[in-house]
Each structure stands twice: as structure tokens, then as C-alpha cells.
Design a protein around this motif. Structure first.
Motif, PDB file in Angstrom:
ATOM      1  N   ALA A 258       0.382   4.176 -13.899  1.00 35.68           N
ATOM      2  CA  ALA A 258       0.865   4.144 -12.601  1.00 35.68           C
ATOM      3  C   ALA A 258      -0.348   4.764 -11.680  1.00 35.68           C
ATOM      4  O   ALA A 258      -1.215   5.278 -12.260  1.00 35.68           O
ATOM      5  N   LEU A 259      -0.120   4.625 -10.397  1.00 42.30           N
ATOM      6  CA  LEU A 259      -1.024   5.374  -9.477  1.00 42.30           C
ATOM      7  C   LEU A 259      -0.986   6.845  -9.569  1.00 42.30           C
ATOM      8  O   LEU A 259       0.259   7.166  -9.750  1.00 42.30           O
ATOM      9  N   THR A 260      -1.801   7.558  -9.352  1.00 42.70           N
ATOM     10  CA  THR A 260      -1.855   8.936  -9.242  1.00 42.70           C
ATOM     11  C   THR A 260      -2.446   9.237  -7.702  1.00 42.70           C
ATOM     12  O   THR A 260      -3.377   8.720  -7.254  1.00 42.70           O
ATOM     13  N   ALA A 261      -2.172  10.831  -7.656  1.00 41.62           N
ATOM     14  CA  ALA A 261      -3.023  11.125  -6.468  1.00 41.62           C
ATOM     15  C   ALA A 261      -4.434  10.972  -6.337  1.00 41.62           C
ATOM     16  O   ALA A 261      -4.995  10.778  -5.212  1.00 41.62           O
ATOM     17  N   SER A 262      -5.138  10.875  -7.431  1.00 47.20           N
ATOM     18  CA  SER A 262      -6.455  10.775  -7.370  1.00 47.20           C
ATOM     19  C   SER A 262      -7.087   9.370  -6.922  1.00 47.20           C
ATOM     20  O   SER A 262      -8.150   9.078  -6.208  1.00 47.20           O
ATOM     21  N   ASP A 263      -5.917   8.459  -7.041  1.00 45.13           N
ATOM     22  CA  ASP A 263      -6.398   7.041  -6.610  1.00 45.13           C
ATOM     23  C   ASP A 263      -6.498   7.013  -5.105  1.00 45.13           C
ATOM     24  O   ASP A 263      -6.908   5.924  -4.319  1.00 45.13           O
ATOM     25  N   GLY A 264      -5.655   7.909  -4.288  1.00 44.45           N
ATOM     26  CA  GLY A 264      -5.602   7.916  -2.923  1.00 44.45           C
ATOM     27  C   GLY A 264      -6.814   8.626  -2.235  1.00 44.45           C
ATOM     28  O   GLY A 264      -7.150   8.505  -0.943  1.00 44.45           O
ATOM     29  N   LYS A 265      -7.751   9.042  -3.005  1.00 50.62           N
ATOM     30  CA  LYS A 265      -9.038   9.705  -2.354  1.00 50.62           C
ATOM     31  C   LYS A 265      -9.995   8.891  -1.939  1.00 50.62           C
ATOM     32  O   LYS A 265     -10.345   7.833  -2.616  1.00 50.62           O
ATOM     33  N   PRO A 266     -10.681   8.939  -0.809  1.00 55.91           N
ATOM     34  CA  PRO A 266     -11.412   8.121  -0.201  1.00 55.91           C
ATOM     35  C   PRO A 266     -12.785   7.627  -0.974  1.00 55.91           C
ATOM     36  O   PRO A 266     -13.177   6.286  -1.153  1.00 55.91           O
TER      37      PRO A 266
ATOM     38  N   LYS B 226       0.809  -1.329   0.047  1.00 55.30           N
ATOM     39  CA  LYS B 226      -0.044  -0.071   0.045  1.00 55.30           C
ATOM     40  C   LYS B 226       0.831   1.156  -0.027  1.00 55.30           C
ATOM     41  O   LYS B 226       1.838   1.239   0.880  1.00 55.30           O
ATOM     42  N   VAL B 227       0.702   2.236  -0.965  1.00 52.64           N
ATOM     43  CA  VAL B 227       1.713   3.112  -1.118  1.00 52.64           C
ATOM     44  C   VAL B 227       0.899   4.563  -1.094  1.00 52.64           C
ATOM     45  O   VAL B 227      -0.258   4.612  -1.452  1.00 52.64           O
ATOM     46  N   THR B 228       1.553   5.592  -0.727  1.00 52.77           N
ATOM     47  CA  THR B 228       0.950   7.071  -1.108  1.00 52.77           C
ATOM     48  C   THR B 228       0.822   7.183  -2.616  1.00 52.77           C
ATOM     49  O   THR B 228       1.851   6.812  -3.339  1.00 52.77           O
ATOM     50  N   ALA B 229      -0.282   7.952  -2.943  1.00 52.37           N
ATOM     51  CA  ALA B 229      -0.483   7.770  -4.456  1.00 52.37           C
ATOM     52  C   ALA B 229       0.706   8.280  -5.196  1.00 52.37           C
ATOM     53  O   ALA B 229       0.848   8.165  -6.330  1.00 52.37           O
ATOM     54  N   GLU B 230       1.351   9.384  -4.613  1.00 45.65           N
ATOM     55  CA  GLU B 230       2.523  10.114  -5.416  1.00 45.65           C
ATOM     56  C   GLU B 230       3.799   9.321  -5.326  1.00 45.65           C
ATOM     57  O   GLU B 230       4.858   9.886  -5.966  1.00 45.65           O
ATOM     58  N   THR B 231       3.692   8.224  -4.869  1.00 46.41           N
ATOM     59  CA  THR B 231       5.002   7.272  -4.889  1.00 46.41           C
ATOM     60  C   THR B 231       5.614   7.283  -6.255  1.00 46.41           C
ATOM     61  O   THR B 231       6.766   7.723  -6.310  1.00 46.41           O
ATOM     62  N   PHE B 232       5.019   6.830  -7.254  1.00 44.54           N
ATOM     63  CA  PHE B 232       5.430   6.495  -8.613  1.00 44.54           C
ATOM     64  C   PHE B 232       5.921   8.023  -9.250  1.00 44.54           C
ATOM     65  O   PHE B 232       7.097   7.823  -9.798  1.00 44.54           O
ATOM     66  N   ALA B 233       5.265   8.954  -8.969  1.00 47.58           N
ATOM     67  CA  ALA B 233       5.565  10.182  -9.594  1.00 47.58           C
ATOM     68  C   ALA B 233       6.889  10.930  -8.904  1.00 47.58           C
ATOM     69  O   ALA B 233       7.691  11.383  -9.461  1.00 47.58           O
ATOM     70  N   LEU B 234       7.141  10.447  -7.626  1.00 48.91           N
ATOM     71  CA  LEU B 234       8.409  10.992  -6.983  1.00 48.91           C
ATOM     72  C   LEU B 234       9.656  10.097  -7.537  1.00 48.91           C
ATOM     73  O   LEU B 234      10.648  10.613  -7.795  1.00 48.91           O
ATOM     74  N   LEU B 235       9.217   8.864  -7.816  1.00 46.62           N
ATOM     75  CA  LEU B 235      10.300   8.049  -8.411  1.00 46.62           C
ATOM     76  C   LEU B 235      10.800   8.320  -9.771  1.00 46.62           C
ATOM     77  O   LEU B 235      11.784   8.317 -10.271  1.00 46.62           O
ATOM     78  N   GLY B 236       9.630   8.986 -10.326  1.00 47.18           N
ATOM     79  CA  GLY B 236       9.805   9.273 -11.864  1.00 47.18           C
ATOM     80  C   GLY B 236       9.461   8.180 -12.630  1.00 47.18           C
ATOM     81  O   GLY B 236      10.387   8.067 -13.761  1.00 47.18           O
ATOM     82  N   VAL B 237       8.894   7.321 -12.404  1.00 49.07           N
ATOM     83  CA  VAL B 237       8.564   5.940 -13.315  1.00 49.07           C
ATOM     84  C   VAL B 237       7.238   5.837 -13.501  1.00 49.07           C
ATOM     85  O   VAL B 237       6.433   6.233 -12.784  1.00 49.07           O
ATOM     86  N   ASP B 238       6.971   5.334 -14.643  1.00 50.45           N
ATOM     87  CA  ASP B 238       5.624   5.342 -15.198  1.00 50.45           C
ATOM     88  C   ASP B 238       5.436   3.803 -15.649  1.00 50.45           C
ATOM     89  O   ASP B 238       6.228   3.078 -15.606  1.00 50.45           O
TER      90      ASP B 238
END
Length: 245
Positions: free
Chosen positions: A135-143, A117-129
Motif C-alpha cells: 500500500a502507500l506509505t509516508a515516504s510516497d508523499g514526500k516531494p 489523492k490521499v495522505t500517505a498514511e491513509t491505509f496505515a490508519l485504516l489498518g489495511v495492506d
């Protein structure tokens, strides 16, 4: 060959006559081999194979700090990681992930997989798509967002036969339906030393809810340093923030 077999038989007889020595030798060899294998795994990750991230030298682990005991630990509360992300000026961002041993069902045979389980910005921070889909995006973490999952290339090949139509398929993780949104590149490795990860889902909740101290899960945190920040200056700032937390 006959001489070799005689030597092997003699060696076994000697070992059988000294069971205490034999047990100690086997245990010593086992520990030595295990330590060497673990050490090589870490060195292999950190030094021998280039990490497939954007500017990987700017990505760092954040160690938890116990100010009373003057100790550091690999894990820290998710609430601490969120506060560090809010307060640190040396970081572009902070990501966090929690290991999840999940039951994957829906096929012919149920399977236990290594998930995160990751915070949604993890892959953007790593710079990997993702190589397929997204990949997961910030919107995927919304309730209110539907539950989605990102697969590793290995799991996609092994479990789903590399089916190109995997994106959009629903799979069950611990009895909850998750829609597959993408597959990561073949060479992608998650920044951990033990469980590489076969699937990733997003922490769900508002930032304020995730930052609550009560019941905050123990996670591993990474950060991306800003271009102008050095590791030394970031460490000094982090020490101050961690001591305050």
C-alpha cells in the motif's frame, strides 16, 4: 397470456390519454426508487457489510464545521484536517482524501477512472495492506518521491487481466507516469458513499506546505480514535478545535 397482453395494451392507452398524470407518476416512481437505492447503499456500507479495516468501530468521519452558520459538512479544507491531526489528543491519526477523475492511458483504449489523492498514511490508519505488492506509505508523499499508484482489484482484473507482474509497471494518469506499487484486496472498499475508488495516489508535499490555507483543497477526512477515547469525548474536543480553526 392473451388477457395479460390486453390488460397491458389497455394500461398504455389510459396512460397516453393522461400525459400529465403519467409524467407525474413516472417522476414520483423515479425519485422514490432513487432515494431508496441511495439509502440502501449507505445502510449497506454502514451496517450490513463489515468493514475490512482494523477495529473498524474506531474509525470515524470528521465533518467540517462552519462556526458562523452552525453547520456541518462532509468536506473540509486539507489544512483543517492536518491541524486537527496535530491538535487532537483523542485521535491516533487523521487521514484525508480528495476525489480525482483521472484519465488512464497507455493501453489500447483511454479510460476515465475514479481515483483518489490521499495522505500517505491513509491505509496505515485504516489498518489495511495490499493483497499484491504494498500500500502507500509516508515516504510516497514526500516531494522528491517518484509518483506511484495503488490499484483496486476490480481495475486490475478489468484493465490488466489480473496480470501478476503488474507491480512495477508504469501507467499514465492525466499524462503523468505512475509506477504501480500494489493491488488492494478484492473486498476492500474505500470509506465513501459514492465513488469507491479504482486507484489511489499520494498527496505530494511537506506537511507545512500541505497545511497552507491558501488554495487548500476540499477533502474528506477520517480519524482513528485512541483505545481510551470515547466518541463523546472526542466530539467535545473536536468541537473546541474546529471552533478555534
Amino acid at each position: 397470456m392473451s388477457t395479460f397482453l390486453q390488460d397491458v395494451a389497455y394500461g398504455f392507452r389510459v396512460l397516453r390519454r393522461a400525459p400529465g398524470f403519467t409524467a407525474a407518476a413516472v417522476l414520483t416512481l423515479g425519485i422514490g426508487i432513487g432515494i431508496n437505492a441511495a439509502t440502501f447503499s449507505i445502510v449497506n456500507i454502514l451496517s450490513l457489510k463489515p468493514l475490512a479495516y482494523r477495529h473498524p468501530s474506531r474509525v470515524a468521519f470528521i465533518l467540517g464545521t462552519n462556526a458562523a452558520r452552525h453547520q456541518r459538512a462532509m468536506n473540509l479544507p486539507l489544512a483543517d484536517a492536518i491541524d486537527v491531526g496535530r491538535q487532537m489528543r483523542s485521535f491516533e491519526g487523521v487521514a484525508a482524501y480528495e476525489y480525482w477523475s483521472a484519465n488512464l492511458t497507455g493501453g489500447s483504449v483511454p479510460e476515465r477512472i475514479q481515483a483518489y489523492k490521499v495522505t500517505a498514511e491513509t491505509f496505515a490508519l485504516l489498518g489495511v495492506d495490499a493483497a499484491t505488492g504494498r500500500a502507500l506509505t509516508a515516504s510516497d508523499g514526500k516531494p522528491e518521491s517518484p509518483s506511484v499508484v495503488l490499484l483496486s482489484d476490480g481495475l486490475w482484473q478489468r484493465r490488466f487481466g489480473g496480470d501478476p507482474s503488474i507491480v512495477g509497471r508504469v501507467v499514465m494518469l492525466d499524462g503523468t507516469a505512475h509506477t504501480v506499487v500494489g493491488v488492494m484486496p478484492r473486498r476492500f472498499e474505500f470509506p465513501v458513499f459514492n465513488f469507491k475508488g479504482e486507484a489511489w495516489t499520494a498527496f505530494k508535499g511537506t506537511p507545512d506546505a500541505l497545511a497552507r490555507r491558501a488554495g487548500s483543497p476540499s477533502i474528506v477526512a477520517i480519524a482513528r480514535l485512541k483505545p481510551e477515547a470515547s466518541y463523546q469525548s472526542a466530539q467535545a474536543e473536536l468541537d473546541t478545535v474546529m471552533h478555534r480553526l
